[in-house]
Design an enzyme around this catalytic site. Structure first.
Site, mmCIF file in Angstrom:
data_model
loop_
_atom_site.group_PDB
_atom_site.id
_atom_site.type_symbol
_atom_site.label_atom_id
_atom_site.label_comp_id
_atom_site.label_asym_id
_atom_site.label_seq_id
_atom_site.Cartn_x
_atom_site.Cartn_y
_atom_site.Cartn_z
ATOM 1 N N SER A 273 0.632 -1.343 0.178
ATOM 2 C CA SER A 273 0.180 0.037 -0.275
ATOM 3 C C SER A 273 0.704 1.023 -0.155
ATOM 4 O O SER A 273 1.807 1.431 0.544
ATOM 5 C CB SER A 273 -1.020 -0.118 1.041
ATOM 6 O OG SER A 273 0.007 0.235 2.536
ATOM 7 N N LYS A 274 0.150 3.001 -0.158
ATOM 8 C CA LYS A 274 1.244 3.766 -0.505
ATOM 9 C C LYS A 274 1.838 3.857 0.634
ATOM 10 O O LYS A 274 2.942 4.235 0.434
ATOM 11 C CB LYS A 274 -0.495 4.134 -1.160
ATOM 12 C CG LYS A 274 0.188 5.057 -1.881
ATOM 13 C CD LYS A 274 -1.157 6.812 -2.155
ATOM 14 C CE LYS A 274 -1.587 6.649 -3.577
ATOM 15 N NZ LYS A 274 -2.101 7.365 -3.619
ATOM 16 N N ARG A 275 1.393 3.667 1.866
ATOM 17 C CA ARG A 275 1.824 4.415 3.367
ATOM 18 C C ARG A 275 2.841 2.936 3.010
ATOM 19 O O ARG A 275 3.689 3.541 4.535
ATOM 20 C CB ARG A 275 0.790 3.363 4.076
ATOM 21 C CG ARG A 275 0.072 5.038 4.630
ATOM 22 C CD ARG A 275 -0.923 4.472 5.680
ATOM 23 N NE ARG A 275 -1.897 3.590 5.209
ATOM 24 C CZ ARG A 275 -1.908 2.064 5.849
ATOM 25 N NH1 ARG A 275 -1.205 1.593 7.259
ATOM 26 N NH2 ARG A 275 -2.645 1.215 5.729
ATOM 27 N N ARG A 276 3.010 2.089 2.410
ATOM 28 C CA ARG A 276 4.700 1.324 2.658
ATOM 29 C C ARG A 276 5.407 1.298 2.035
ATOM 30 O O ARG A 276 6.316 0.381 1.483
ATOM 31 C CB ARG A 276 4.386 0.049 2.911
ATOM 32 C CG ARG A 276 3.519 -0.255 3.734
ATOM 33 C CD ARG A 276 2.897 -1.519 4.242
ATOM 34 N NE ARG A 276 2.022 -2.125 5.961
ATOM 35 C CZ ARG A 276 1.275 -2.194 5.553
ATOM 36 N NH1 ARG A 276 0.194 -1.616 4.939
ATOM 37 N NH2 ARG A 276 0.489 -2.113 6.482
#
Ligand code: GLU
Length: 475
Positions: free
Chosen positions: A252-255
């Protein structure tokens, strides 16, 4: 019986960038079509009007083009097909496979609340579903109805998934899905929901094989039921497991980066991305490195992995480094030029016959995992370097400075190429009774701002003579 031509599609929603997972299913769909001499279609699923943007459409098209996943038909836009969905909805209502429902959001909330209170799973209770002998309430004048699909009652939906194998879901678990919502403010036509538009499109576009992420597995029973209600031929479905981040969680974007364009901008080559994405969920024996053509030759829909693959940045870098080595210097030079321009570096226009970036690419590409790394090397050719204090202290020692000065004098007059530079260095070493490991690091630090480089004579030859003389003056 002759088999229909293979027709596959990728159907991204333009609510963000092209995600790596979508790029992978696009690749599988494309390769499967190419393998069978079929047709690959691009469809933009833009019915989420509030979240769809032209910028996302542009990003998706640019990503597909960058990856070289050329579509044969499309791009088709669902919002341009509203009339067609209406036509099908009307046919279904007439045939009794769809019906209007006037429940308000408040009523639906109350329905679910009551179901929860009774300990039931929440579902639409079918109150507007017509049935023999059933008397429906009078439609309220102030409510815009939705249209629901009359899902078959009883029985089960089963399909043999190309990835997961046989799947069977009981119709008890599926309620009457909304297939059309009222027209938004100012719109003349209602908007179809995903599960309905996707079926009408796959039918109209004669899609034979659907590869997509397994987050859609729960949608497939509805879709199959709608296909059947329409009397449309069913495509084969293949649901690919999600891609996990290197921490084992969903990518995901956060990662970290999840968009194709982010990898392009980070200096990855499209052929490396394709190769890496292909292996992330599919295998051909132990092969790790293969070309597009090989993939097309091998990709027959078998050997798709059932379990999630893990995104491995180190492996991607390794694959990219392989393609960097194999890439034409001319092409790398163009990419490096773009990178440097993006950084605001003023790169003189290339002289076709002697583009310094072509020579730099040839010299440095073997030690670079990405175009960005290659640009990091090339940048020193155009912008002043600032050697680190400790490198200067360690390498530009009083013992070496006199040699640097006499080398500088020689370099002012020699022919400007690798061989002549090497000869000048050799003479200087002999004159000053020094060894290469004393002189070379000092040159590297002063001219390149780094302690390690490929063969220094070759590196110096990349610079304009005046730049080298100027940087040596700092000694
Ligand atoms: N628009 C859907 C998505 O982006 C397409 C899914 C499908 O391929 O059916 O997830």
């Amino acid at each position: 019986m002759t088999m229909p031509t293979v027709r596959t599609r990728i159907a991204p929603s333009p609510t963000g960038y092209l995600h790596l997972g979508t790029a992978r299913t696009a690749l599988y769909s494309w390769a499967y079509a190419r393998h069978h001499g079929g047709c690959f279609i691009l469809r933009i699923e833009d019915t989420d009007v509030a979240r769809s943007t032209q910028d996302s459409v542009d990003q998706i098209l640019a990503s597909m083009q960058w990856l070289g996943l050329q579509h044969d038909e499309g791009p088709f836009f669902q919002m341009q097909r509203l009339q067609r969905y209406h036509e099908v909805v009307e046919q279904m209502i007439a045939a009794g496979t769809a019906y209007r429902c006037w429940c308000t959001p408040d009523e639906l909330d109350a329905m679910r609340e009551a179901q929860r209170a009774r300990g039931e799973k929440t579902h639409y209770d079918g109150r507007w579903r017509p049935a023999a002998g059933k008397v429906l309430p009078a439609p309220p004048a102030d409510v815009q109805p939705v249209v629901r699909f009359a899902n078959p009652q009883g029985g089960a939906v089963a399909w043999d998934d190309l990835v997961k194998g046989p799947i069977r879901i009981s119709n008890e678990e599926i309620d009457d899905l909304i297939i059309l919502r009222p027209a938004p403010e100012g719109g003349a036509l209602g908007i179809p929901t995903y599960n309905f538009a996707v079926v009408v499109d796959d039918w109209d576009m004669a899609i034979t094989h659907v590869f997509r992420g397994d987050e859609h597995i729960n949608n497939t029973p509805w879709q199959i039921n709608i296909f059947r209600a329409l009397g449309a031929p069913l495509p084969r479905f293949g649901h690919c497991p999600i891609i996990l981040g290197d921490d084992g969680q969903k990518l995901s974007k956060r990662r970290g980066a999840v968009s194709v364009t982010a990898y392009r901008d980070a200096g990855y080559l499209p052929e490396a991305m394709l190769n890496y994405l292909a292996r992330l969920g599919w295998s051909h024996g132990d092969d790790e490195l293969f070309s597009r053509d090989q993939m097309v030759q091998w990709f027959d829909g078998s050997h798709l992995a059932k379990s999630p693959a893990q995104w491995d940045p180190a492996k991607l870098a390794w694959v990219n480094a392989h393609y960097m080595k194999a890439a034409e210097d001319q092409r790398l030079a163009g990419l490096v030029r773009q990178q440097l321009q993006g950084r605001g570096v003023d790169v003189p226009l290339a002289d076709e016959a002697d583009d310094v970036l072509v020579r730099a690419s040839a010299l440095f590409k073997d030690r670079c995992a990405t175009v960005v790394e290659l640009a990091d090397w090339a940048e020193m050719l155009f912008v002043p370097v600032v050697p680190r204090e400790e490198d200067l202290l360690a390498h530009v020692t009083p013992a070496v400075v006199p040699a640097l000065n006499s080398l500088r004098e020689r370099l002012a007059t020699v022919g400007w190429d690798k061989a002549e530079i090497a000869a000048a260095m050799k003479q200087t070493l002999a004159e000053h009774q020094l060894k290469m490991p004393q002189l070379a690091p000092a040159l590297r630090v002063l001219v390149c701002g780094r302690v390690q480089t490929p063969s220094i004579d070759a590196v110096l030859a990349l610079f304009p003579r005046q730049t080298v003389l100027h940087r040596l003056q700092a000694a």
